[in-house]
Design an enzyme around this catalytic site. Sequence first.
Site, PDB file in Angstrom:
ATOM      1  CE  LYS A  73      33.192  40.998 -18.352  1.00  0.00           C
ATOM      2  NZ  LYS A  73      32.383  41.706 -19.377  1.00  0.00           N
ATOM      3  CG  ASP A  84      33.304  52.010  -5.986  1.00  0.00           C
ATOM      4  OD1 ASP A  84      33.599  50.803  -6.057  1.00  0.00           O
ATOM      5  OD2 ASP A  84      34.088  52.914  -6.320  1.00  0.00           O
ATOM      6  CG  ASP A 131      27.116  48.983 -12.655  1.00  0.00           C
ATOM      7  OD1 ASP A 131      27.524  47.928 -13.185  1.00  0.00           O
ATOM      8  OD2 ASP A 131      27.554  50.105 -12.961  1.00  0.00           O
ATOM      9  CG  ASP A 188      29.172  40.291 -17.870  1.00  0.00           C
ATOM     10  OD1 ASP A 188      30.128  39.561 -18.209  1.00  0.00           O
ATOM     11  OD2 ASP A 188      28.561  41.011 -18.679  1.00  0.00           O
ATOM     12  N   GLY A 233      21.853  45.417 -16.890  1.00  0.00           N
ATOM     13  CA  GLY A 233      20.830  44.644 -16.207  1.00  0.00           C
ATOM     14  C   GLY A 233      20.470  43.290 -16.784  1.00  0.00           C
ATOM     15  CD1 TRP A 277      24.635  38.575 -17.693  1.00  0.00           C
ATOM     16  CD2 TRP A 277      25.829  37.874 -15.938  1.00  0.00           C
ATOM     17  NE1 TRP A 277      25.725  37.898 -18.179  1.00  0.00           N
ATOM     18  CE2 TRP A 277      26.475  37.457 -17.124  1.00  0.00           C
ATOM     19  CE3 TRP A 277      26.402  37.557 -14.720  1.00  0.00           C
ATOM     20  CZ2 TRP A 277      27.660  36.724 -17.122  1.00  0.00           C
ATOM     21  CZ3 TRP A 277      27.587  36.829 -14.703  1.00  0.00           C
ATOM     22  CH2 TRP A 277      28.204  36.413 -15.886  1.00  0.00           C
TER      23      TRP A 277
END
Length: 201
Positions: free
Chosen positions: A153, A90, A69, A113, A49, A51
């Site tokens: 990322k 998902d 998530d 990320d 959490g 970000w």
Amino acid sequence: MRKINDYYAKKAKKDNYPARSIYKLEEAQKKYDIISRGDSILDLGCFPGSWSIYASELAGPKGIVVGVDLQQAVGGGRADAAPIHWICEDIREPAMLEAVRRIRPSFRVLISDMAPKTTGNRWTDAQQSLNLCYQTLEIAEQVLLNKGNYICKVFQGGDFPDFVDAVKKRFESARVIKPQSSRIESREVFVLGLNYRKPQK
């Protein structure tokens, strides 16, 4: 190297963030102004959490953050920050996008990320990371507003240059960045896209 890692881990704890990853986004934010006051932000792969919390502070009380998530994140935005809505889904499943759109249909910023479970095989890990990144880019095409921003990322390797090209085709400006707070030995970098060129219907 270890001292640098320990510094950011301790700083995150002191600043009340769940993980050191917050400083990667903070560094990119200070340089490229990805998130503005009042923004709507979708955070893919948000656990634990950091970000989402930082994004909510940047967006302020008139903004909104939706964090997604497989693991359930907890907690809300801080005082004078945007509300955070957590979704446990998902990102590869249609139900995720449906759940997001029930909260908000479109966003000005998409951040991620996210990383795959690593196998130790550099090529395999890079390809799995790229698969996730392409998924975030597909989601961006469905929910990102025109002129919106994107940061994701990715592990370098495999077809990494092709992914960078894909981002460049969709945004007015795109670049690869390596934050100082990233571990030196890590192959992770962040691909940044600014000012999304949303196709005209």
